[in-house]
Design a protein around this motif. Structure first.
Motif, PDB file in Angstrom:
ATOM      1  N   LYS A 234     -34.883 -13.684 -17.449  1.00  0.00           N
ATOM      2  CA  LYS A 234     -33.424 -13.566 -17.322  1.00  0.00           C
ATOM      3  C   LYS A 234     -33.006 -13.163 -15.914  1.00  0.00           C
ATOM      4  CE  LYS A 234     -32.739 -12.457 -22.203  1.00  0.00           C
ATOM      5  NZ  LYS A 234     -34.114 -12.869 -22.543  1.00  0.00           N
ATOM      6  N   LYS A 235     -33.822 -12.432 -15.225  1.00  0.00           N
ATOM      7  CA  LYS A 235     -33.494 -12.010 -13.862  1.00  0.00           C
ATOM      8  C   LYS A 235     -33.433 -13.205 -12.923  1.00  0.00           C
ATOM      9  CE  LYS A 235     -34.851  -8.744 -10.252  1.00  0.00           C
ATOM     10  NZ  LYS A 235     -35.815  -7.668  -9.853  1.00  0.00           N
ATOM     11  N   GLN A 236     -34.403 -14.081 -13.013  1.00  0.00           N
ATOM     12  CA  GLN A 236     -34.417 -15.279 -12.166  1.00  0.00           C
ATOM     13  C   GLN A 236     -33.242 -16.209 -12.532  1.00  0.00           C
ATOM     14  OE1 GLN A 236     -37.966 -17.654 -12.463  1.00  0.00           O
ATOM     15  NE2 GLN A 236     -37.272 -19.149 -10.928  1.00  0.00           N
ATOM     16  N   GLY A 237     -32.974 -16.334 -13.820  1.00  0.00           N
ATOM     17  CA  GLY A 237     -31.862 -17.171 -14.255  1.00  0.00           C
ATOM     18  C   GLY A 237     -30.534 -16.660 -13.718  1.00  0.00           C
ATOM     19  N   ALA A 238     -30.336 -15.346 -13.741  1.00  0.00           N
ATOM     20  CA  ALA A 238     -29.110 -14.753 -13.219  1.00  0.00           C
ATOM     21  C   ALA A 238     -28.990 -14.974 -11.713  1.00  0.00           C
ATOM     22  CB  ALA A 238     -29.068 -13.262 -13.549  1.00  0.00           C
ATOM     23  N   ALA A 239     -30.130 -14.916 -11.012  1.00  0.00           N
ATOM     24  CA  ALA A 239     -30.114 -15.132  -9.567  1.00  0.00           C
ATOM     25  C   ALA A 239     -29.762 -16.580  -9.225  1.00  0.00           C
ATOM     26  CB  ALA A 239     -31.479 -14.761  -8.976  1.00  0.00           C
ATOM     27  N   LEU A 240     -30.311 -17.516  -9.995  1.00  0.00           N
ATOM     28  CA  LEU A 240     -29.993 -18.929  -9.766  1.00  0.00           C
ATOM     29  C   LEU A 240     -28.511 -19.222 -10.066  1.00  0.00           C
ATOM     30  CD1 LEU A 240     -33.186 -20.576 -11.320  1.00  0.00           C
ATOM     31  CD2 LEU A 240     -32.567 -20.478  -8.898  1.00  0.00           C
ATOM     32  N   LYS A 241     -28.002 -18.576 -11.088  1.00  0.00           N
ATOM     33  CA  LYS A 241     -26.578 -18.741 -11.402  1.00  0.00           C
ATOM     34  C   LYS A 241     -25.712 -18.200 -10.278  1.00  0.00           C
ATOM     35  CE  LYS A 241     -22.926 -17.091 -14.446  1.00  0.00           C
ATOM     36  NZ  LYS A 241     -22.555 -16.134 -15.516  1.00  0.00           N
ATOM     37  N   LYS A 242     -26.076 -17.072  -9.732  1.00  0.00           N
ATOM     38  CA  LYS A 242     -25.308 -16.477  -8.643  1.00  0.00           C
ATOM     39  C   LYS A 242     -25.319 -17.374  -7.406  1.00  0.00           C
ATOM     40  CE  LYS A 242     -24.941 -12.288  -5.826  1.00  0.00           C
ATOM     41  NZ  LYS A 242     -25.518 -10.945  -5.545  1.00  0.00           N
ATOM     42  N   ASP A 243     -26.479 -17.959  -7.101  1.00  0.00           N
ATOM     43  CA  ASP A 243     -26.578 -18.864  -5.947  1.00  0.00           C
ATOM     44  C   ASP A 243     -25.662 -20.078  -6.112  1.00  0.00           C
ATOM     45  OD1 ASP A 243     -28.432 -17.174  -4.835  1.00  0.00           O
ATOM     46  OD2 ASP A 243     -30.184 -18.352  -5.480  1.00  0.00           O
ATOM     47  N   PHE A 244     -25.606 -20.591  -7.339  1.00  0.00           N
ATOM     48  CA  PHE A 244     -24.749 -21.748  -7.594  1.00  0.00           C
ATOM     49  C   PHE A 244     -23.279 -21.404  -7.377  1.00  0.00           C
ATOM     50  CE2 PHE A 244     -21.972 -23.648 -10.896  1.00  0.00           C
ATOM     51  CZ  PHE A 244     -21.883 -24.928 -10.363  1.00  0.00           C
ATOM     52  N   PHE A 245     -22.834 -20.302  -7.950  1.00  0.00           N
ATOM     53  CA  PHE A 245     -21.417 -19.948  -7.832  1.00  0.00           C
ATOM     54  C   PHE A 245     -21.047 -19.521  -6.414  1.00  0.00           C
ATOM     55  CE2 PHE A 245     -21.357 -19.879 -12.475  1.00  0.00           C
ATOM     56  CZ  PHE A 245     -20.111 -20.447 -12.715  1.00  0.00           C
ATOM     57  N   THR A 246     -22.004 -19.020  -5.651  1.00  0.00           N
ATOM     58  CA  THR A 246     -21.724 -18.721  -4.245  1.00  0.00           C
ATOM     59  C   THR A 246     -21.433 -20.005  -3.483  1.00  0.00           C
ATOM     60  OG1 THR A 246     -23.148 -16.750  -4.289  1.00  0.00           O
ATOM     61  CG2 THR A 246     -22.652 -17.705  -2.130  1.00  0.00           C
ATOM     62  N   ALA A 247     -22.231 -21.038  -3.736  1.00  0.00           N
ATOM     63  CA  ALA A 247     -22.007 -22.334  -3.089  1.00  0.00           C
ATOM     64  C   ALA A 247     -20.679 -22.950  -3.554  1.00  0.00           C
ATOM     65  CB  ALA A 247     -23.171 -23.277  -3.391  1.00  0.00           C
ATOM     66  N   VAL A 248     -20.361 -22.778  -4.827  1.00  0.00           N
ATOM     67  CA  VAL A 248     -19.105 -23.318  -5.359  1.00  0.00           C
ATOM     68  C   VAL A 248     -17.901 -22.614  -4.725  1.00  0.00           C
ATOM     69  CG1 VAL A 248     -17.656 -23.408  -7.418  1.00  0.00           C
ATOM     70  CG2 VAL A 248     -20.018 -24.157  -7.537  1.00  0.00           C
ATOM     71  N   ASP A 249     -17.994 -21.295  -4.568  1.00  0.00           N
ATOM     72  CA  ASP A 249     -16.898 -20.556  -3.938  1.00  0.00           C
ATOM     73  C   ASP A 249     -16.673 -21.025  -2.504  1.00  0.00           C
ATOM     74  OD1 ASP A 249     -16.399 -19.064  -6.194  1.00  0.00           O
ATOM     75  OD2 ASP A 249     -17.637 -17.361  -5.572  1.00  0.00           O
ATOM     76  N   ASN A 250     -17.768 -21.258  -1.778  1.00  0.00           N
ATOM     77  CA  ASN A 250     -17.655 -21.755  -0.399  1.00  0.00           C
ATOM     78  C   ASN A 250     -17.022 -23.154  -0.368  1.00  0.00           C
ATOM     79  OD1 ASN A 250     -18.804 -19.416   0.677  1.00  0.00           O
ATOM     80  ND2 ASN A 250     -20.889 -20.231   0.504  1.00  0.00           N
ATOM     81  N   MET A 251     -17.415 -23.991  -1.316  1.00  0.00           N
ATOM     82  CA  MET A 251     -16.835 -25.335  -1.388  1.00  0.00           C
ATOM     83  C   MET A 251     -15.347 -25.259  -1.715  1.00  0.00           C
ATOM     84  SD  MET A 251     -17.824 -28.624  -3.805  1.00  0.00           S
ATOM     85  CE  MET A 251     -17.923 -27.620  -5.267  1.00  0.00           C
ATOM     86  N   ASP A 252     -14.995 -24.411  -2.654  1.00  0.00           N
ATOM     87  CA  ASP A 252     -13.597 -24.271  -3.043  1.00  0.00           C
ATOM     88  C   ASP A 252     -12.748 -23.784  -1.870  1.00  0.00           C
ATOM     89  OD1 ASP A 252     -11.450 -24.230  -4.979  1.00  0.00           O
ATOM     90  OD2 ASP A 252     -11.610 -22.051  -4.966  1.00  0.00           O
ATOM     91  N   PHE A 253     -13.266 -22.847  -1.105  1.00  0.00           N
ATOM     92  CA  PHE A 253     -12.536 -22.330   0.055  1.00  0.00           C
ATOM     93  C   PHE A 253     -12.373 -23.410   1.121  1.00  0.00           C
ATOM     94  CE2 PHE A 253     -12.292 -19.992   4.116  1.00  0.00           C
ATOM     95  CZ  PHE A 253     -11.170 -19.220   3.863  1.00  0.00           C
ATOM     96  N   ALA A 254     -13.430 -24.208   1.326  1.00  0.00           N
ATOM     97  CA  ALA A 254     -13.353 -25.301   2.303  1.00  0.00           C
ATOM     98  C   ALA A 254     -12.332 -26.356   1.875  1.00  0.00           C
ATOM     99  CB  ALA A 254     -14.728 -25.926   2.490  1.00  0.00           C
ATOM    100  N   ILE A 255     -12.241 -26.603   0.568  1.00  0.00           N
ATOM    101  CA  ILE A 255     -11.249 -27.557   0.069  1.00  0.00           C
ATOM    102  C   ILE A 255      -9.835 -27.030   0.317  1.00  0.00           C
ATOM    103  CG2 ILE A 255     -10.303 -28.601  -2.032  1.00  0.00           C
ATOM    104  CD1 ILE A 255     -13.172 -28.814  -3.076  1.00  0.00           C
ATOM    105  N   LYS A 256      -9.633 -25.736   0.083  1.00  0.00           N
ATOM    106  CA  LYS A 256      -8.316 -25.142   0.325  1.00  0.00           C
ATOM    107  C   LYS A 256      -7.937 -25.229   1.804  1.00  0.00           C
ATOM    108  CE  LYS A 256      -8.319 -21.916  -3.570  1.00  0.00           C
ATOM    109  NZ  LYS A 256      -8.324 -20.485  -3.992  1.00  0.00           N
ATOM    110  N   LYS A 257      -8.922 -25.074   2.657  1.00  0.00           N
ATOM    111  CA  LYS A 257      -8.678 -25.164   4.099  1.00  0.00           C
ATOM    112  C   LYS A 257      -8.650 -26.608   4.601  1.00  0.00           C
ATOM    113  CE  LYS A 257      -8.408 -20.801   5.174  1.00  0.00           C
ATOM    114  NZ  LYS A 257      -7.162 -20.231   5.731  1.00  0.00           N
ATOM    115  N   LYS A 258      -8.936 -27.546   3.700  1.00  0.00           N
ATOM    116  CA  LYS A 258      -8.966 -28.981   4.032  1.00  0.00           C
ATOM    117  C   LYS A 258      -9.977 -29.280   5.144  1.00  0.00           C
ATOM    118  CE  LYS A 258      -4.160 -29.575   2.594  1.00  0.00           C
ATOM    119  NZ  LYS A 258      -2.806 -30.043   2.957  1.00  0.00           N
ATOM    120  N   ASP A 259     -11.099 -28.585   5.045  1.00  0.00           N
ATOM    121  CA  ASP A 259     -12.198 -28.784   5.990  1.00  0.00           C
ATOM    122  C   ASP A 259     -13.212 -29.717   5.321  1.00  0.00           C
ATOM    123  OD1 ASP A 259     -14.405 -28.633   7.695  1.00  0.00           O
ATOM    124  OD2 ASP A 259     -14.095 -26.519   8.140  1.00  0.00           O
ATOM    125  N   GLN A 260     -13.138 -30.987   5.653  1.00  0.00           N
ATOM    126  CA  GLN A 260     -13.954 -31.985   4.965  1.00  0.00           C
ATOM    127  C   GLN A 260     -15.444 -31.778   5.207  1.00  0.00           C
ATOM    128  OE1 GLN A 260     -13.609 -36.123   6.239  1.00  0.00           O
ATOM    129  NE2 GLN A 260     -13.506 -36.753   4.086  1.00  0.00           N
TER     130      GLN A 260
END
Length: 208
Positions: free
Chosen positions: A160-186
């Motif tokens: 479960k520890k590794q699974g939680a870490a992989l989930k966190k890595d995914f959502f970190t990348a998603v947050d960065n993508m979402d912020f870039a979309i808001k800034k319209k940085d293609q």
């Protein structure tokens, strides 16, 4: 005096003649309108009669109601899904069907895979065309059940520890993508979109 009386008489005659003319015109107009009004009334009556005839024909061809006895289907009335949905004493996850769908690991994995596919294709397509609003909305749709589904798969895993870490890595990348979309940085949006897909692929490989 006679001239004045004649004038008055002649004036009265003129007025009288005017009134008579107007009276005659009114009578003529009324007589001219009467046939039109009568025709309209006749047409209205004819239309009403036709409507009644159509209604009578439709009622004459009415199909009877088919009665079905549910007892013949041998339904389990003690464990009816509709009754569960109305029973407030049952846990909300059971009433809404969340527990049943999360109990099926294969179904949860298939839903995560579908979201991964849409982030990889649909979201990327919107970023490529700089359709920022649609990129944001599509990303929101795919993340609607993602966290709960990932928690379900993490709970079913052996690490479960590794699974939680992989989930966190995914959502970190998603947050960065979402912020870039808001800034319209293609450039950055595409970078983090690719990273999000890769991180989600790693999580799926771990969970399966």
């Amino acid at each position: 005096m006679q001239s004045m009386m004649l004038t008055r008489k002649s004036g009265a005659a003129l007025v009288g003649s005017g009134r008579g003319a107007s009276a005659r015109s009114v009578v003529v107009r009324a007589q001219a309108q009467e046939p039109t009004s009568s025709r309209r009334q006749m047409l209205g009556f004819a239309g009403l009669a036709a409507g009644l005839l159509v209604g009578a024909n439709q009622s004459a061809h009415a199909i009877g109601i088919e009665l079905i006895d549910d007892k013949s289907k041998k339904l389990d009335y003690n464990n009816n899904i509709a009754d569960q949905a109305r029973d407030v004493e049952i846990d909300n996850n059971i009433r809404t069907g969340r527990s049943a769908e999360r109990a099926d690991k294969k179904f949860v994995v298939s839903r995560v895979n579908e979201s991964k596919k849409r982030i990889e294709t649909d979201v990327k397509g919107y970023i490529d065309s700089k359709a920022w609003y649609f990129a944001t909305q599509e990303l929101r749709r795919q993340l609607g059940n993602m966290s709960l589904d990932m928690n379900t798969l993490v709970a079913a895993s052996s690490d479960k520890k590794q699974g939680a870490a992989l989930k966190k890595d995914f959502f970190t990348a998603v947050d960065n993508m979402d912020f870039a979309i808001k800034k319209k940085d293609q450039a950055k949006a595409l970078k983090y979109q690719e990273e999000s897909v890769a991180k989600l692929g790693e999580f799926i490989a771990f969970a399966t």
